[in-house]
Design a protein around this motif. Structure first.
Motif, short mmCIF file in Angstrom:
data_model
loop_
_atom_site.label_atom_id
_atom_site.label_comp_id
_atom_site.label_asym_id
_atom_site.label_seq_id
_atom_site.Cartn_x
_atom_site.Cartn_y
_atom_site.Cartn_z
N VAL A 177 30.32 -39.81 -11.09
CA VAL A 177 30.56 -38.51 -10.47
C VAL A 177 32.05 -38.39 -10.20
N ASP A 178 32.64 -37.35 -10.76
CA ASP A 178 34.08 -37.14 -10.62
C ASP A 178 34.35 -36.34 -9.34
N ASN A 179 34.79 -37.04 -8.31
CA ASN A 179 35.16 -36.37 -7.07
C ASN A 179 36.66 -36.53 -6.83
N SER A 180 37.40 -36.57 -7.92
CA SER A 180 38.83 -36.86 -7.82
C SER A 180 39.63 -35.67 -7.29
N GLY A 181 38.99 -34.54 -7.14
CA GLY A 181 39.72 -33.36 -6.69
C GLY A 181 40.07 -32.41 -7.81
N ASN A 182 39.78 -32.80 -9.06
CA ASN A 182 40.05 -31.94 -10.20
C ASN A 182 38.87 -30.99 -10.40
N CYS A 183 38.85 -29.91 -9.65
CA CYS A 183 37.73 -28.99 -9.73
C CYS A 183 38.23 -27.57 -9.55
N GLY A 184 37.36 -26.64 -9.91
CA GLY A 184 37.68 -25.23 -9.73
C GLY A 184 36.89 -24.67 -8.57
N TYR A 185 37.54 -23.88 -7.73
CA TYR A 185 36.89 -23.33 -6.54
C TYR A 185 36.32 -21.95 -6.83
N MET A 186 35.10 -21.73 -6.33
CA MET A 186 34.43 -20.44 -6.48
C MET A 186 33.77 -20.07 -5.16
N TRP A 187 33.87 -18.79 -4.78
CA TRP A 187 33.16 -18.33 -3.58
C TRP A 187 31.67 -18.57 -3.79
N ALA A 188 30.98 -18.97 -2.72
CA ALA A 188 29.56 -19.29 -2.87
C ALA A 188 28.80 -19.05 -1.58
N TYR A 189 27.50 -18.79 -1.74
CA TYR A 189 26.56 -18.63 -0.62
C TYR A 189 25.45 -19.65 -0.80
N HIS A 190 25.08 -20.32 0.29
CA HIS A 190 23.98 -21.27 0.26
C HIS A 190 23.10 -21.04 1.49
N ASP A 191 21.79 -21.07 1.26
CA ASP A 191 20.87 -20.94 2.39
C ASP A 191 20.93 -22.19 3.26
N ASP A 192 20.65 -22.01 4.53
CA ASP A 192 20.55 -23.13 5.47
C ASP A 192 19.10 -23.16 5.97
N PRO A 193 18.22 -23.89 5.25
CA PRO A 193 16.79 -23.85 5.58
C PRO A 193 16.46 -24.34 6.99
N GLU A 194 17.15 -25.36 7.44
CA GLU A 194 16.84 -25.91 8.77
C GLU A 194 17.18 -24.91 9.87
N LEU A 195 18.37 -24.32 9.78
CA LEU A 195 18.76 -23.34 10.79
C LEU A 195 17.93 -22.07 10.66
N THR A 196 17.60 -21.69 9.43
CA THR A 196 16.74 -20.52 9.22
C THR A 196 15.41 -20.68 9.95
N ALA A 197 14.81 -21.86 9.83
CA ALA A 197 13.51 -22.09 10.49
C ALA A 197 13.61 -21.91 12.00
N LYS A 198 14.68 -22.42 12.59
CA LYS A 198 14.86 -22.30 14.05
C LYS A 198 15.08 -20.86 14.48
N VAL A 199 15.98 -20.17 13.78
CA VAL A 199 16.31 -18.80 14.16
C VAL A 199 15.13 -17.87 13.88
N ASP A 200 14.47 -18.04 12.76
CA ASP A 200 13.34 -17.19 12.42
C ASP A 200 12.23 -17.32 13.47
N GLU A 201 11.98 -18.55 13.91
CA GLU A 201 10.96 -18.76 14.94
C GLU A 201 11.32 -18.05 16.25
N ALA A 202 12.59 -18.15 16.63
CA ALA A 202 13.04 -17.50 17.88
C ALA A 202 12.95 -15.98 17.76
N ILE A 203 13.30 -15.42 16.61
CA ILE A 203 13.26 -13.96 16.42
C ILE A 203 11.81 -13.47 16.40
N ARG A 204 10.92 -14.23 15.80
CA ARG A 204 9.50 -13.83 15.73
C ARG A 204 8.85 -13.87 17.12
#
Length: 199
Positions: free
Chosen positions: A52-79
């Motif tokens: 796995v090349d983690n040498s820093g030679n990479c290209g950056y792209m804007w990204a969105y990722h779900d947070d399933p653990e936090l979603t479960a907590k917040v969704d329960e509180a909202i419901r």
């Protein structure tokens, strides 16, 4: 004189015989050749483990990722506020994409999306009070459950697929400027009515 000539001829013949003899010795004939043996060495290459090349030679792209653990907590509180509502948490940041296709993600902020079915999209007082209840839950989340900074909460009040109200409340702005607001005042701070042109 004749003696000298015979002597010179003898020397020439001797030299010629020596030359012919040397040629026969130094130039091997086909019968005398032995087949040349060629040894080929082939190295055995073991398959290398995945690197796995983690040498820093990479290209950056804007990204969105779900947070399933936090979603479960917040969704329960909202419901618990309203069983028909739902909520999810999403991380915004950058994917660092390497040449081998894998990527690493660096979160810059955590955002929230809250949906509530609504029969009447003019119920601004109720919507503002709902915003207040939700913001109290979001702002009370412990810092160690948040990646990056707390970003925004996007509210969707949904009557139909096409008839809805959607707006965002910046969490920092809410804490600084609207924490004590409720009802229609809070709603209109973040979802002002459309400006009608004066005649």
């Amino acid at each position: 004189m004749k003696h000298k000539r015979n002597w010179a001829i003898g020397i020439i013949l001797s030299a010629a015989a020596t030359f012919v003899a040397l040629q026969n010795v130094s130039a091997p004939t086909h019968e005398a050749e032995t087949p040349e043996t060629v040894i080929t060495i082939t190295a055995t290459i073991e398959p290398s483990p995945t690197v796995v090349d983690n040498s820093g030679n990479c290209g950056y792209m804007w990204a969105y990722h779900d947070d399933p653990e936090l979603t479960a907590k917040v969704d329960e509180a909202i419901r618990q506020l309203d069983p028909t509502a739902s909520a999810r948490a999403q991380l915004f940041g950058e994917d660092c994409v390497y040449a081998d296709g894998h990527s690493t993600f660096g979160a810059m902020e955590t955002d929230f999306y809250v949906h509530l079915p609504a029969e009447d999209l003019t119920a601004e007082e109720d919507f503002g009070n709902w915003v207040k209840q939700v913001m109290d839950i979001i702002t009370a989340l412990p810092d160690d459950s948040i990646q990056g900074k707390k970003g925004f909460v996007e509210f969707s009040f949904i009557k139909t697929e096409t008839d809805r109200i959607i707006f965002r409340v910046d969490i920092a702005d809410y804490l600084n400027n609207a924490f004590n607001m409720t009802g229609v005042n809070l709603f209109q701070k973040y979802y002002p009515p459309p400006i009608t042109p004066t005649p």
